[in-house]
Design a protein around this motif. Sequence first.
Motif, PDB file in Angstrom:
ATOM      1  N   HIS A 173      -4.199   9.995  -4.812  1.00  0.00           N
ATOM      2  CA  HIS A 173      -3.427   8.820  -5.212  1.00  0.00           C
ATOM      3  C   HIS A 173      -1.930   9.111  -5.113  1.00  0.00           C
ATOM      4  CE1 HIS A 173      -6.977   7.467  -8.008  1.00  0.00           C
ATOM      5  NE2 HIS A 173      -7.205   7.225  -6.737  1.00  0.00           N
ATOM      6  N   ASP A 195       0.804  -1.227   0.000  1.00  0.00           N
ATOM      7  CA  ASP A 195       0.000   0.000   0.000  1.00  0.00           C
ATOM      8  C   ASP A 195       0.836   1.276   0.000  1.00  0.00           C
ATOM      9  OD1 ASP A 195      -2.393  -1.452   0.053  1.00  0.00           O
ATOM     10  OD2 ASP A 195      -2.368  -1.565   2.239  1.00  0.00           O
ATOM     11  N   THR A 252       4.583   1.456  -1.575  1.00  0.00           N
ATOM     12  CA  THR A 252       5.532   1.625  -2.689  1.00  0.00           C
ATOM     13  C   THR A 252       4.874   1.301  -4.035  1.00  0.00           C
ATOM     14  OG1 THR A 252       6.448  -0.574  -2.203  1.00  0.00           O
ATOM     15  CG2 THR A 252       7.633   1.313  -1.330  1.00  0.00           C
ATOM     16  N   ASP A 253       3.769   1.995  -4.294  1.00  0.00           N
ATOM     17  CA  ASP A 253       3.117   1.836  -5.593  1.00  0.00           C
ATOM     18  C   ASP A 253       3.858   2.670  -6.646  1.00  0.00           C
ATOM     19  OD1 ASP A 253       2.321   4.486  -5.253  1.00  0.00           O
ATOM     20  OD2 ASP A 253       0.218   4.002  -4.892  1.00  0.00           O
ATOM     21  N   ARG A 254       3.361   2.662  -7.867  1.00  0.00           N
ATOM     22  CA  ARG A 254       4.098   3.315  -8.946  1.00  0.00           C
ATOM     23  C   ARG A 254       4.167   4.832  -8.769  1.00  0.00           C
ATOM     24  NH1 ARG A 254       0.591   4.952 -13.264  1.00  0.00           N
ATOM     25  NH2 ARG A 254      -1.583   4.438 -12.827  1.00  0.00           N
ATOM     26  N   TYR A 296      -1.123  -5.801 -12.981  1.00  0.00           N
ATOM     27  CA  TYR A 296      -0.330  -5.716 -11.757  1.00  0.00           C
ATOM     28  C   TYR A 296       1.155  -5.495 -12.038  1.00  0.00           C
ATOM     29  CZ  TYR A 296      -4.484  -7.163  -9.232  1.00  0.00           C
ATOM     30  OH  TYR A 296      -5.751  -7.206  -8.703  1.00  0.00           O
ATOM     31  N   THR A 342       8.776  -2.938  -6.083  1.00  0.00           N
ATOM     32  CA  THR A 342       7.321  -2.835  -6.075  1.00  0.00           C
ATOM     33  C   THR A 342       6.783  -3.314  -4.729  1.00  0.00           C
ATOM     34  OG1 THR A 342       6.902  -5.111  -6.822  1.00  0.00           O
ATOM     35  CG2 THR A 342       7.274  -3.424  -8.535  1.00  0.00           C
ATOM     36  N   GLU A 343       5.530  -3.039  -4.478  1.00  0.00           N
ATOM     37  CA  GLU A 343       4.829  -3.761  -3.428  1.00  0.00           C
ATOM     38  C   GLU A 343       4.865  -5.252  -3.781  1.00  0.00           C
ATOM     39  OE1 GLU A 343       0.853  -1.565  -2.547  1.00  0.00           O
ATOM     40  OE2 GLU A 343       1.335  -1.222  -4.644  1.00  0.00           O
ATOM     41  N   TYR A 345       4.085   0.051 -14.588  1.00  0.00           N
ATOM     42  CA  TYR A 345       4.986   0.995 -13.919  1.00  0.00           C
ATOM     43  C   TYR A 345       5.364   2.091 -14.905  1.00  0.00           C
ATOM     44  CZ  TYR A 345       8.882  -1.364 -16.365  1.00  0.00           C
ATOM     45  OH  TYR A 345       9.717  -1.878 -17.334  1.00  0.00           O
TER      46      TYR A 345
END
Length: 326
Positions: free
Chosen positions: A278, A16, A18-20, A52, A37-38, A55
Motif C-alpha cells: 500500500h 490511484d 496521490t492517496d494518503r 473518503y 487528494t485524488e 487523511y
Amino acid sequence: MPSPLNRTFSVAPMLDWTDRHYRYFARLMSKEALLYTEMVTTGAILHGKGDYLAYNQEEHPLALQLGGSDPKDLATCAKLAEARGYDEVNINVGCPSDRVQNGRFGACLMAEPKLVAECVDAMRQQVSVPVTVKTRIGIDEQDSYGFLTDFVETVSAAGCDTFIIHARKAWLQGLSPKENREIPPLDYERVYQLKRDYPQLSISINGGVTSIEQAKTHLAQLDGVMVGREAYQNPYILASVDTELCGKPAVVSSREEVIGKLLPYIGKHLADGGRLNHISRHIIGLYQGLPGSRAWRRHLSENAHKPGAGIEVIENAIKAMELTTN
C-alpha cells in the motif's frame, strides 16, 4: 484577493496515485508544497461506505479535489471537507474520461461555465476555505482563447479567484485519459496570457513540467506550478521545492533520511493490518536516475506484495541497491 495558501508549487491530483500514503511520503520531503487528494466524487462521499475524506494530519496544507456538477451536493461535500480540516476544496473541470463525462463532470463542464459558477457560488456560501477550479485550456473544437476567457470570467464572477490550468485542451471523444495527458500540444503562452489579462486572479499552470528549472521559468510569469507525473515517478524532486522555489530551509538532506522518517509510518500501517505494498508502491521512484535504482525497484516490486511482507523488504531493497553500486 487570492487566498493566502502558498501555491508556488503543488502536486496534482492523480487517481490511484496521490492517496494518503503518497501524500504522507511527499510531505517528508517538502513542507511548502500544496498537496491534492485524488479526485473524489460527491456520490462517493455522500453515499459510499468508506471514509473518503480520511487523511493524516501531517499532510497539511492539503486540498480536496471533488468531482461533481450538482451545486447542492458539492456544497454539502465542501462543508464536510472544511469540517474535517481541509485547507481548500477544488472542483475538477479537467478530467476527460468517459466515466467522468457520464457523470456530467470533469472537462465536459468547460462547456457549461454557468453551471460551474453555480457550483462555486453554492460551495462558497457554505465554507470559508478557498474554492478553486482546475481546468483545461479548451475541449474538442472549443479551444479558442475566447472560449477560455469566457469560462474564466463567468466562474470568477461567482467568486472563484484561483484557477489551475492544464495547458492542453482535452478531446472528449477518441482519446484515452492517458492520451489526453500527452497528445494535445501544450500551450503555455495561452496560460501566461490569461494571467496578463486577469492579474487579479491566481493562475497556476499544470502539464509537462519535469524539473525545478522549468518550474522557475513558469513562476516568472504565473502564481504557481502544479506538477503531476514527475512528482510521483521522481518524487525526490520535492526535496528541492522548499529551498529552490520558496526560499525556506530544506526538510531533508538525503533519500536515506526520507526512508528513515517513513519507516515508523510503515510500521504503524502494518501493525494496523495494512499491507506493505500500500505504501511501497509510492516509493519505487525514490532513487530514480541513480546507480542501483533498478535493483531497488526490482526488489520492492517482487517482494512487497507478498503476504507478511514487512519493513525488512525496504531494508533489503537498500542492500540490493548498495550491492550493485559497490
